[in-house]
Design a protein around this motif. Structure first.
Motif, PDB file in Angstrom:
ATOM      1  N   PRO A 214       0.886  -1.356   0.144  1.00  0.00           N
ATOM      2  CA  PRO A 214       0.035   0.004   0.159  1.00  0.00           C
ATOM      3  C   PRO A 214       0.912   1.312  -0.017  1.00  0.00           C
ATOM      4  O   PRO A 214       2.001   1.379   0.445  1.00  0.00           O
ATOM      5  CB  PRO A 214      -0.842  -0.041   1.332  1.00  0.00           C
ATOM      6  CG  PRO A 214      -0.766  -1.587   1.600  1.00  0.00           C
ATOM      7  CD  PRO A 214       0.672  -2.022   1.151  1.00  0.00           C
ATOM      8  N   ARG A 215       0.439   2.457  -0.737  1.00  0.00           N
ATOM      9  CA  ARG A 215       1.094   3.477  -0.756  1.00  0.00           C
ATOM     10  C   ARG A 215       1.407   4.306   0.726  1.00  0.00           C
ATOM     11  O   ARG A 215       2.549   4.612   0.859  1.00  0.00           O
ATOM     12  CB  ARG A 215       0.279   4.712  -1.558  1.00  0.00           C
ATOM     13  CG  ARG A 215       0.913   5.932  -1.748  1.00  0.00           C
ATOM     14  CD  ARG A 215       2.222   5.713  -2.576  1.00  0.00           C
ATOM     15  NE  ARG A 215       3.183   7.024  -2.574  1.00  0.00           N
ATOM     16  CZ  ARG A 215       4.242   7.048  -2.903  1.00  0.00           C
ATOM     17  NH1 ARG A 215       4.976   5.931  -3.356  1.00  0.00           N
ATOM     18  NH2 ARG A 215       4.895   8.176  -2.741  1.00  0.00           N
ATOM     19  N   GLY A 216       0.381   3.900   1.472  1.00  0.00           N
ATOM     20  CA  GLY A 216       0.578   4.300   2.965  1.00  0.00           C
ATOM     21  C   GLY A 216       1.694   3.854   3.771  1.00  0.00           C
ATOM     22  O   GLY A 216       2.295   4.575   4.501  1.00  0.00           O
ATOM     23  N   GLN A 217       2.232   2.550   3.078  1.00  0.00           N
ATOM     24  CA  GLN A 217       3.176   1.925   3.981  1.00  0.00           C
ATOM     25  C   GLN A 217       4.779   2.854   3.737  1.00  0.00           C
ATOM     26  O   GLN A 217       5.398   3.153   4.173  1.00  0.00           O
ATOM     27  CB  GLN A 217       3.668   0.727   3.412  1.00  0.00           C
ATOM     28  CG  GLN A 217       2.495  -0.249   3.806  1.00  0.00           C
ATOM     29  CD  GLN A 217       2.224  -0.617   5.224  1.00  0.00           C
ATOM     30  OE1 GLN A 217       3.459  -0.630   5.713  1.00  0.00           O
ATOM     31  NE2 GLN A 217       1.254  -1.080   5.608  1.00  0.00           N
ATOM     32  N   PHE A 218       4.884   3.423   2.312  1.00  0.00           N
ATOM     33  CA  PHE A 218       5.891   4.081   1.800  1.00  0.00           C
ATOM     34  C   PHE A 218       5.782   5.190   2.421  1.00  0.00           C
ATOM     35  O   PHE A 218       6.877   6.051   2.948  1.00  0.00           O
ATOM     36  CB  PHE A 218       6.033   4.295   0.319  1.00  0.00           C
ATOM     37  CG  PHE A 218       5.870   3.133  -0.426  1.00  0.00           C
ATOM     38  CD1 PHE A 218       7.205   2.833  -0.743  1.00  0.00           C
ATOM     39  CD2 PHE A 218       4.993   2.216  -1.057  1.00  0.00           C
ATOM     40  CE1 PHE A 218       7.301   1.568  -1.675  1.00  0.00           C
ATOM     41  CE2 PHE A 218       5.159   1.276  -1.692  1.00  0.00           C
ATOM     42  CZ  PHE A 218       6.445   0.683  -2.028  1.00  0.00           C
ATOM     43  N   GLU A 219       4.593   6.120   2.596  1.00  0.00           N
ATOM     44  CA  GLU A 219       4.418   7.538   3.326  1.00  0.00           C
ATOM     45  C   GLU A 219       4.863   7.297   4.391  1.00  0.00           C
ATOM     46  O   GLU A 219       5.580   8.369   5.461  1.00  0.00           O
ATOM     47  CB  GLU A 219       3.056   7.855   3.088  1.00  0.00           C
ATOM     48  CG  GLU A 219       2.602   8.134   1.590  1.00  0.00           C
ATOM     49  CD  GLU A 219       1.285   8.697   1.394  1.00  0.00           C
ATOM     50  OE1 GLU A 219       0.481   8.545   2.688  1.00  0.00           O
ATOM     51  OE2 GLU A 219       1.042   8.805   0.207  1.00  0.00           O
ATOM     52  N   ALA A 220       4.505   6.273   5.347  1.00  0.00           N
ATOM     53  CA  ALA A 220       4.599   6.138   6.778  1.00  0.00           C
ATOM     54  C   ALA A 220       6.204   5.858   6.854  1.00  0.00           C
ATOM     55  O   ALA A 220       6.759   6.441   7.864  1.00  0.00           O
ATOM     56  CB  ALA A 220       4.260   4.767   7.348  1.00  0.00           C
ATOM     57  N   ALA A 221       7.055   5.146   6.088  1.00  0.00           N
ATOM     58  CA  ALA A 221       8.174   4.841   6.331  1.00  0.00           C
ATOM     59  C   ALA A 221       9.241   6.331   6.096  1.00  0.00           C
ATOM     60  O   ALA A 221      10.149   6.661   6.748  1.00  0.00           O
ATOM     61  CB  ALA A 221       8.694   3.841   5.480  1.00  0.00           C
ATOM     62  N   GLU A 222       8.736   6.971   5.122  1.00  0.00           N
ATOM     63  CA  GLU A 222       9.283   8.294   4.933  1.00  0.00           C
ATOM     64  C   GLU A 222       9.271   9.241   5.863  1.00  0.00           C
ATOM     65  O   GLU A 222       9.974  10.093   6.249  1.00  0.00           O
ATOM     66  CB  GLU A 222       8.681   9.002   3.719  1.00  0.00           C
ATOM     67  CG  GLU A 222       9.277   8.161   2.274  1.00  0.00           C
ATOM     68  CD  GLU A 222       8.432   8.706   0.879  1.00  0.00           C
ATOM     69  OE1 GLU A 222       7.528   9.638   1.197  1.00  0.00           O
ATOM     70  OE2 GLU A 222       8.544   8.131  -0.280  1.00  0.00           O
ATOM     71  N   SER A 223       8.092   9.235   6.624  1.00  0.00           N
ATOM     72  CA  SER A 223       7.694   9.984   7.680  1.00  0.00           C
ATOM     73  C   SER A 223       8.413   9.908   8.790  1.00  0.00           C
ATOM     74  O   SER A 223       8.750  10.699   9.685  1.00  0.00           O
ATOM     75  CB  SER A 223       6.169  10.023   8.047  1.00  0.00           C
ATOM     76  OG  SER A 223       5.917   8.780   8.633  1.00  0.00           O
ATOM     77  N   LEU A 224       9.009   8.765   8.988  1.00  0.00           N
ATOM     78  CA  LEU A 224       9.990   8.180  10.037  1.00  0.00           C
ATOM     79  C   LEU A 224      11.361   8.407   9.745  1.00  0.00           C
ATOM     80  O   LEU A 224      12.216   8.362  10.636  1.00  0.00           O
ATOM     81  CB  LEU A 224       9.754   6.737  10.356  1.00  0.00           C
ATOM     82  CG  LEU A 224       8.306   6.345  11.169  1.00  0.00           C
ATOM     83  CD1 LEU A 224       8.391   4.959  11.353  1.00  0.00           C
ATOM     84  CD2 LEU A 224       8.250   7.035  12.447  1.00  0.00           C
ATOM     85  N   GLY A 225      11.750   9.093   8.611  1.00  0.00           N
ATOM     86  CA  GLY A 225      12.976   9.327   8.005  1.00  0.00           C
ATOM     87  C   GLY A 225      13.864   8.172   7.656  1.00  0.00           C
ATOM     88  O   GLY A 225      15.045   8.212   7.657  1.00  0.00           O
TER      89      GLY A 225
END
Length: 283
Positions: free
Chosen positions: A169-180
């Motif tokens: 899911p796209r949300g997984q990429f966004e969550a990983a990016e938000s955690l740096g």
């Protein structure tokens, strides 16, 4: 303290009449097939046993396994590149990948093998790094087999890998990016654990399919398992026994490859669950 719920017990259904009938029919069919195989002397099982471990047959098995391993490894690497190109936002790059996949999935493997075997008719000589190369000497039957199988396999692996990436899911990429997370960490902790359960089963099936597709290289004169069997029965005229030898070896290799495939599937199926739970909690 959280209570541990007992595992759900399997429902036990008492056997019914049709279950016994199905078993009787299945046993009768198997017994009939075994009787037909044993009673018919034309199968020539003594000849099968004589050639089952012949040196040329074993050498052919080695060529078959080598073709499978090399073509799958190179095809997977090229398929990964094509999958990345296929998902590119740049239309020309994505279009080239689409065109490649459409061509190699839309033409028979046998035609591709014969084409690469005769490619010297189009380009008799090539200049590589300023040095002339004789294509007739370069494109041997074995080289043509590896090139043809690799290019064909890459088209299928590209779609398998792309499907695995699309399952995240796209949300997984966004969550990983938000955690740096770095690109490598994101790949290791987020993408790979979730793509492997989708990619591994299909890749395992492709390996088994490739093992059987290598039999097509016999038309090029490559001394694989089938070609080795053909060279023997062309001399002895014992066609059926030698085809049985080849079939039994293909069956043995296929079943052998199925065991690690199942183990890897279970491994990634178990390892992906905690990772998904952790990432879901981050969203």
């Amino acid at each position: 303290m959280t209570a541990v719920l007992p595992e759900e017990k399997k429902r036990i259904r008492p056997p019914r009449t049709r279950d016994y009938v199905a078993w009787v029919v299945a046993v009768a069919v198997v017994a009939g097939l075994l009787y037909a195989l044993v009673s018919n002397e034309n199968f020539q099982w003594d000849v099968v046993l004589r050639y089952f471990t012949a040196a040329s047959i074993l050498d052919g098995i080695g060529i078959t396994l080598m073709l499978t391993a090399v073509s799958m490894a190179l095809g997977t690497l090229l398929g990964l590149v094509l999958a990345i190109m296929r998902m590119s936002s740049q239309a020309p790059i994505s279009g080239l990948a689409r065109l490649y996949i459409m061509f190699f999935r839309g033409t028979p493997v046998l035609v591709q093998l014969v084409f690469w075997f005769n490619v010297a008719a189009l380009y008799p000589n090539l200049a590589i790094a300023g040095h002339p190369v004789d294509m007739n000497a370069l494109i041997t039957p074995l080289t043509a087999a590896i090139v043809g199988l690799t290019l064909n396999q890459a088209a299928y692996m590209a779609e398998i890998i792309r499907g695995g990436f699309a399952a995240v899911p796209r949300g997984q990429f966004e969550a990983a990016e938000s955690l740096g997370m770095s690109e490598f960490t994101k790949l290791r902790r987020v993408i790979i654990p979730q793509t492997m359960p989708a990619i591994i089963p299909a890749t395992g099936n492709q390996v088994i399919g490739m093992l059987k597709e290598t039999s097509l290289v016999s038309v090029l004169g490559v001394a694989d398992l089938l070609q080795s069997a053909q060279s023997i029965y062309a001399r002895t005229y014992e066609t059926i026994p030698l085809l049985i030898v080849a079939s039994l070896w293909y069956l043995i290799m296929t079943l052998t490859l199925s065991v690690p495939q199942s183990m890897i599937e279970r491994r990634f199926s178990r390892s992906s669950r905690p990772a998904i739970k952790v990432k879901e909690s981050l969203l």
